[in-house]
Scaffold this active site. Structure first.
Site, PDB file in Angstrom:
ATOM      1  N   HIS A   1       0.793  -0.962  -0.034  1.00 21.72           N
ATOM      2  CA  HIS A   1      -0.105  -0.130  -0.058  1.00 21.72           C
ATOM      3  C   HIS A   1       0.796   1.256   0.204  1.00 21.72           C
ATOM      4  O   HIS A   1       1.585   1.562   0.851  1.00 21.72           O
ATOM      5  CB  HIS A   1      -1.021   0.065   1.237  1.00 21.72           C
ATOM      6  CG  HIS A   1      -1.748   1.163   1.230  1.00 21.72           C
ATOM      7  ND1 HIS A   1      -2.718   1.690   0.620  1.00 21.72           N
ATOM      8  CD2 HIS A   1      -1.561   2.456   1.893  1.00 21.72           C
ATOM      9  CE1 HIS A   1      -3.211   2.709   0.797  1.00 21.72           C
ATOM     10  NE2 HIS A   1      -2.599   3.363   1.731  1.00 21.72           N
TER      11      HIS A   1
ATOM     12  N   ARG B   1     -15.042  12.601   7.854  1.00 19.35           N
ATOM     13  CA  ARG B   1     -13.806  13.155   8.171  1.00 19.35           C
ATOM     14  C   ARG B   1     -13.308  14.276   7.268  1.00 19.35           C
ATOM     15  O   ARG B   1     -12.857  15.229   7.618  1.00 19.35           O
ATOM     16  CB  ARG B   1     -12.613  12.105   8.403  1.00 19.35           C
ATOM     17  CG  ARG B   1     -12.647  11.335   9.592  1.00 19.35           C
ATOM     18  CD  ARG B   1     -11.498  10.216   9.354  1.00 19.35           C
ATOM     19  NE  ARG B   1     -10.356  10.258   9.159  1.00 19.35           N
ATOM     20  CZ  ARG B   1      -9.282   9.665   8.362  1.00 19.35           C
ATOM     21  NH1 ARG B   1      -9.874   8.738   7.972  1.00 19.35           N
ATOM     22  NH2 ARG B   1      -8.234  10.021   8.233  1.00 19.35           N
TER      23      ARG B   1
ATOM     24  N   LYS C   1      -8.992  -1.355   5.731  1.00 22.71           N
ATOM     25  CA  LYS C   1      -9.379  -2.020   4.235  1.00 22.71           C
ATOM     26  C   LYS C   1      -8.165  -3.008   3.877  1.00 22.71           C
ATOM     27  O   LYS C   1      -8.565  -3.950   3.219  1.00 22.71           O
ATOM     28  CB  LYS C   1      -9.005  -0.513   3.221  1.00 22.71           C
ATOM     29  CG  LYS C   1     -10.468   0.173   3.563  1.00 22.71           C
ATOM     30  CD  LYS C   1     -10.392   1.493   2.589  1.00 22.71           C
ATOM     31  CE  LYS C   1      -9.397   2.361   3.085  1.00 22.71           C
ATOM     32  NZ  LYS C   1      -9.646   3.717   2.545  1.00 22.71           N
TER      33      LYS C   1
END
Lengths: 449, 449
Positions: free
Chosen positions: A90, A176, A195
């Protein structure tokens, strides 16, 4: 003071406890986040809690509990029946950051399974899904059964987030975004990790960007987030490593969705620019190391180089594109990718050396052309972008091209050109200190430089 | 960085600026609070801003701007055509605090105009409106025209907040209540001052309570809030003084709505307990001083004593009750006030001295009896409460009555009795230090002890 057992936990008490700097219990976090996801707790209480969390912070235990709660708010994929190790990478996002498109087929070519669920570009940074969709026909919206079938067949598949994965994160992230509570390392960590862990992976390599094109402009903030994510992943039983890598200028030379696919193909053919190639080898090596395929980073790099040299990585990419409905002919003929109608050189007005490329500005130039989105609901133009001819440290003569713009609108082209020109800093000497590609590596055993 | 002129101010930018510790401009505060009141800014953005404000604080200029914005969100009464000075008193709330019912007629008897808009009890503290409504027929819900007529006739009138006054405060307060953002001195100051300044007053005396029965348990917090309110009022052109007064035990001896009216009548007749009488004289003296009727606090006290001795203050009370629809016969015959069905003594199990009365617990005992409300929508029983026979420092023998409970339900009576017994602390010697009635006085020129 915790409520006695059996007493329902009230959102107001959880908010007040965090506001006063207290450490929330797992049950309190579950009550708030679970209640919010289920619609029992209103937006305004969740946003007050988010702001208190941003300003008061979270302990590691709270961060892990929040991640776990968000992870289990939806479906957690289970690929335990696949025998190879499930490893993913990621990135926190940057400009020209197309490593995912290289790494998924490369790691799969080496025997790992890469169940990659990615995002779209937002702000000045690009997104993996947008890049993949530049390939005609490529479908990133696959049902889980199809995702699994491709993983079994090919070893890698790349899709977008499904509605079933971490719904708590989707709801919290939207809140957010409009309440000024994005920039908390604890909330960012929980959002990313919930996730990624929903992919059913065994190990995760994090590419945490730092520099003028990253969300974390300075290395200290990047390292803090990296350590938080590594510890959170390990608390949840995953093998973790984080590389703090440079994003002070675009990665590679091609920026824009279709253009980046071209550069990905270059790297998979053993070509492409040095920085991009080196970072891909480094990240792949860590994926192989965490996946147990090799016993050192060096060995992992050698394996990666071999898989590129042999053409196996490129073949894996071709296979994945075909399995996901894309036109695999682009692998041999990148001209089949969307092409911008016009090109224009951005030339330097003076001679000297490139001392810096303001990377957020360069990314914004691509957004202006239509290659990125300012709001989530915007669509992107896959063809536009730019190709850099000069990077930091390069010499440039007056009138020489710094980069070539690919554009579809004169007006937008002119705006992007001005923005790009502004982003280049030309000095009389090259910068004294060259920024390293990998600033540091953070693993469980501590930092390594 | 402020937005250039003409650019609309976005709520998200205001939230982020406060989150990062910045000082908001008046325009930014107006955009956020005005937008929220008008419904253009959603609850969740307002609550994120409230939490950031609670945790990051506000400057004096911001506090004044917020107060002014909230004040002008609704109707500001204008009594400038009335020739006498308009002076009010506000208390932050406590147990047995019935001074408003003495002060309004007393100050009016001395020639001031007192346009008092009060609140209801909430939590362990009582409210002026509930006490007034214990008088049969007394109407606190008067239209502004009627309020004005009574002020012109009588010099004082006491009503509840109308829908037209400071709607921003009503909306923000409801949100603060459910988002853990009540306890900010800046938000408390703006809430109180916006409502009080909407009364169209020239001067305001603040009675800021401190001790176990006050919202501000310690004197430092009380003084901070007091200074903030004094400065905010003065910035807005009002004469201000704040008295930090003791609320470490109930004020006076009678607690409960009808019972407190009885004690008010005692004080207006020149009787009643010393602490309540002294505080009323002190507060009235400051009202006369700020209103320009006298030139010193001492002179103000003498004037107040004279107005009580002459019966003028009591007559003013009788007149106000009659004008507001109440049964004025209660003035001469307090038995016409609602009476509880039962009475019971709470006796001490041991001999010694009362060293403390946990004042919040004592107040809660009255709520348990039905004399206060736990939620805004609760109704109150005007007849119930208790009468203290012992206060801090008093000697008590075993089996002697500490107080008499007035109640209408056996079950609630038993619970309140236990709560009251718990609230009394009996020691072998009286407490060494007697807490002063007035801890300090805060005025523009600084503090006076």
């Amino acid at each position: 003071m915790s409520a006695p057992e059996g007493t329902p936990i009230r959102a107001i008490d959880v908010i007040r406890k965090k506001r006063d700097g207290g450490e929330l219990t797992r049950a309190e976090i579950e009550a708030l986040v679970g209640g919010y996801t289920a619609g029992a707790i209103p937006d305004y209480q969740a946003s007050a809690w988010l702001m208190a969390t941003l300003l008061k912070g979270m302990t590691r235990a709270e961060t892990a509990a929040l991640t776990d709660t968000m992870l289990h708010s939806g479906e957690v994929l289970d690929f335990s029946d696949l025998h190879s190790r499930k490893v993913d990478k990621h990135s926190t996002g940057g400009v020209g950051d197309k490593t995912s498109l290289v790494l998924a087929p490369l790691a799969a070519a080496g025997g790992l399974t890469v169940p990659m669920i990615s995002g779209r570009g937002l702000g000045h940074t690009g997104g993996t899904l947008d890049k993949l969709e530049a390939i005609p026909g490529f479908n990133v919206n696959l049902p889980v059964a199809e995702f699994r079938r491709i993983l079994e067949t090919c070893g890698c598949a790349m899709i977008g987030q499904t509605a079933e994965i971490a719904p708590a994160d989707r709801k919290l992230y939207a809140l957010r975004d409009v309440t000024g509570t994005v920039e908390s390392p604890f909330l960012i960590c929980a959002s990313i990790m919930s996730k990624k862990l929903a992919e059913g992976i065994d190990a995760l390599v994090l590419d945490v960007k730092t520099g003028s094109g990253a969300f974390m402009k300075n290395e200290k903030d990047a390292a803090y987030l990296a350590e938080l994510m590594v510890e959170t992943g390990e608390r949840m039983g995953k093998k973790m490593a984080a590389l703090i890598t440079d994003m002070d200028q675009p990665l590679g030379c091609f920026v824009g969705n279709a253009l980046e696919v071209v550069e990905v193909l270059d790297v998979l053919r053993g070509e492409g620019p040095e920085d991009l190639r080196d970072l891909c080898l480094e990240l792949a090596a860590w994926m192989f190391l965490l996946g147990g395929s090799v016993s050192s980073v060096e060995e992992g790099k050698k394996l990666s180089e071999k898989l590129i040299r042999s053409g196996e990585a490129l073949e894996k990419f071709r296979k994945m594109v075909a399995l996901q409905g894309g036109d695999a002919r682009v692998v041999d003929d990148p001209k089949l990718l969307p092409q911008a109608k016009q090109k224009m050189d951005v030339v330097s007005a003076k001679a000297g050396y490139v001392t810096a490329i303001q990377c957020e500005r360069a990314g914004t130039a691509c957004v202006i052309l239509g290659g990125g989105r300012e709001r989530k609901e915007d669509s992107v133009d896959p063809a536009v972008g730019f190709v850099l001819h000069k990077k930091v440290g390069d010499s440039v003569s007056s009138g020489e091209s710094l980069c070539t713009l690919h554009y579809n609108s004169e007006a937008l082209g002119a705006r992007a050109k001005a923005m790009l020109l502004e982003s280049f800093e030309i000095g009389s000497a090259p910068p004294k200190h060259k920024r390293p590609l990998v600033h540091r590596v953070i693993t469980k055993s501590g930092e390594k430089s």
